[in-house]
Design a protein around this motif. Structure first.
Motif, PDB file in Angstrom:
ATOM      1  N   VAL A  43       0.882  -1.175   0.000  1.00 10.00           N
ATOM      2  CA  VAL A  43       0.000   0.000   0.000  1.00 10.00           C
ATOM      3  C   VAL A  43       0.915   1.218   0.000  1.00 10.00           C
ATOM      4  O   VAL A  43       1.886   1.265   0.761  1.00 10.00           O
ATOM      5  N   GLN A  44       0.636   2.171  -0.878  1.00  9.28           N
ATOM      6  CA  GLN A  44       1.452   3.389  -0.928  1.00  9.28           C
ATOM      7  C   GLN A  44       0.546   4.612  -0.945  1.00  9.28           C
ATOM      8  O   GLN A  44      -0.513   4.576  -1.572  1.00  9.28           O
ATOM      9  N   HIS A  45       0.987   5.675  -0.278  1.00  6.40           N
ATOM     10  CA  HIS A  45       0.210   6.918  -0.297  1.00  6.40           C
ATOM     11  C   HIS A  45       1.143   8.121  -0.362  1.00  6.40           C
ATOM     12  O   HIS A  45       2.269   8.063   0.145  1.00  6.40           O
ATOM     13  N   SER A  46       0.633   9.204  -0.923  1.00 10.03           N
ATOM     14  CA  SER A  46       1.366  10.470  -0.945  1.00 10.03           C
ATOM     15  C   SER A  46       0.381  11.602  -0.723  1.00 10.03           C
ATOM     16  O   SER A  46      -0.778  11.514  -1.152  1.00 10.03           O
ATOM     17  N   ASP A  47       0.842  12.642  -0.040  1.00 11.36           N
ATOM     18  CA  ASP A  47       0.008  13.833   0.149  1.00 11.36           C
ATOM     19  C   ASP A  47       0.881  15.083   0.029  1.00 11.36           C
ATOM     20  O   ASP A  47       1.434  15.582   1.009  1.00 11.36           O
ATOM     21  N   GLY A  48       0.988  15.546  -1.221  1.00 14.15           N
ATOM     22  CA  GLY A  48       1.841  16.702  -1.501  1.00 14.15           C
ATOM     23  C   GLY A  48       1.343  17.988  -0.859  1.00 14.15           C
ATOM     24  O   GLY A  48       2.125  18.929  -0.670  1.00 14.15           O
ATOM     25  N   SER A  49       0.077  18.035  -0.495  1.00 12.74           N
ATOM     26  CA  SER A  49      -0.457  19.273   0.097  1.00 12.74           C
ATOM     27  C   SER A  49       0.126  19.515   1.491  1.00 12.74           C
ATOM     28  O   SER A  49       0.036  20.602   2.025  1.00 12.74           O
TER      29      SER A  49
END
Ligand code: COA
Length: 322
Positions: A177-183
């Protein structure tokens, strides 16, 4: 189809820096650092580069598996602290170790980098494009740290870890599982070069790591257990089925304790090495894996969870059978 990790290796710079050593540089104490983070010492480069540490880790992983460098098809290095923009670290490593057949490139997802690279290698192997891959996490963060900032310089260490993975016919559990949150990227930053050309000159904000420690702490203790549960659900498992949680975040023992509590697991299932090496960002998971393997603590068939989080923001988890 799945992939199997058949060799591990790691390399740390020779110089060990204790909390007492840091107390000579900034206003801090061994007691404060131990109580707030669990860190006792870390290794700091006095000349070892990301490429050299990576190459040493790769050579040990190859030796561990009894495999020649020429057999490697893919060489991925996860790092956010390369010495040069080009050539990438992976190509430098390829040259040093003689992995002449491999395609080599870098990947930057900060502290989640090793897991993201492992996932990338898995995808290549799952689709049959490559069969044998070296996946490395390596950092010399000491060149990005502000050695006058006691809030950050106590946390980080330098080092590299590598795994050799190969395509396997077994149907091992391997869920990512991978996630990103550039905000939310502003809570952990480090500028590299300023824009300076004949037409414009934009000043650098800061060439050093800037971190909102509390924000990162809060993010980690919430998001990491969530994504571990997400990966476990995909594998049809629960946290109780897991033998060992190789958590990345060897930045702070309190984060590890809090995640164990949220998952309702005994903290003994979460091995730690941060006391000796601090937070080595993308290098942390593969170095810890190598230490556990060499200590005989990883046994065939064990269910293992790896999880990382860091700048970006990025976070992820992986469930696998060892
Ligand atoms: N030694 C002594 N005092 C220190 C110190 C140090 N090394 N660093 C900070 N302090 C002081 C602060 O100045 C502050 O003093 P004040 O109350 O007079 O202003 C006090 O200690 C508390 O600071 P705070 O930042 O609230 O401490 P904390 O308990 O949140 O711990 C971290 C700070 C960085 C250890 C913690 O927030 C953390 O681990 N966060 C996660 C970081 C992380 O995981 N980063 C990597 C992501 S890849």
């Amino acid at each position: 189809m799945s992939i199997k990790i058949i060799g591990t290796g790691s390399a740390l710079p020779e110089k060990k820096v204790t909390n007492d050593d840091l107390a000579e540089l900034v206003e801090t104490s061994d007691q404060w650092i131990r109580e707030r983070t669990g860190i006792g010492s870390r290794h700091i480069s006095t000349g070892e580069t990301v490429a050299r540490l990576s190459a040493a880790a790769c050579e040990r992983a190859l030796a561990d598996a009894g495999c020649a460098a020429e057999e490697v098809d893919l060489l991925l290095v996860a790092t956010c602290s390369p010495e040069s923009g080009v050539p990438c670290v992976a190509c430098q490593v390829q040259g040093i170790i003689g992995a002449s057949k491999a395609v080599a490139f870098d990947l930057n997802a900060a502290c989640s980098g090793f897991l993201f690279a492992l996932h990338t290698a898995w995808a290549y192997m799952e689709t049959g494009i490559y069969r044998k891959a070296l996946i490395v996490g390596a950092e010399v963060l000491s060149k990005l740290v502000d050695w006058t900032d006691r809030g950050t310089c106590i946390l980080f260490g330098d080092g590299a870890g590598a795994v050799l993975a190969e395509h396997s016919g077994h149907n091992d559990v391997f869920r990512f599982v991978q996630h990103s949150d550039g905000s939310r990227g502003g809570s952990l930053t480090c500028d590299t070069r300023r824009l300076k050309n004949p037409y414009v000159e934009i000043p650098l904000q800061s060439p050093w790591i800037q971190m909102d420690g509390r924000e990162i702490f809060a993010f980690a203790v919430r998001r990491v257990p969530e994504c571990i549960e997400e990966a476990l659900a995909q594998a049809g498992m629960t946290a109780d089925d897991v033998d060992m949680f190789v958590l990345l975040h060897q930045a702070n023992y309190r984060i590890i304790e809090s995640i164990a509590k949220r998952l309702k697991q005994d903290v003994k299932k979460f091995p730690v090495n941060l006391e000796r090496v601090g937070n080595m960002s993308s290098a942390t998971i593969p170095v810890l894996l190598d230490e556990l393997k060499r200590a005989g603590r990883l046994k065939d068939g064990m269910s293992v969870v790896m999880s990382g989080f860091g700048a970006g923001l990025t976070w992820g988890a992986c469930v696998m059978k060892w």
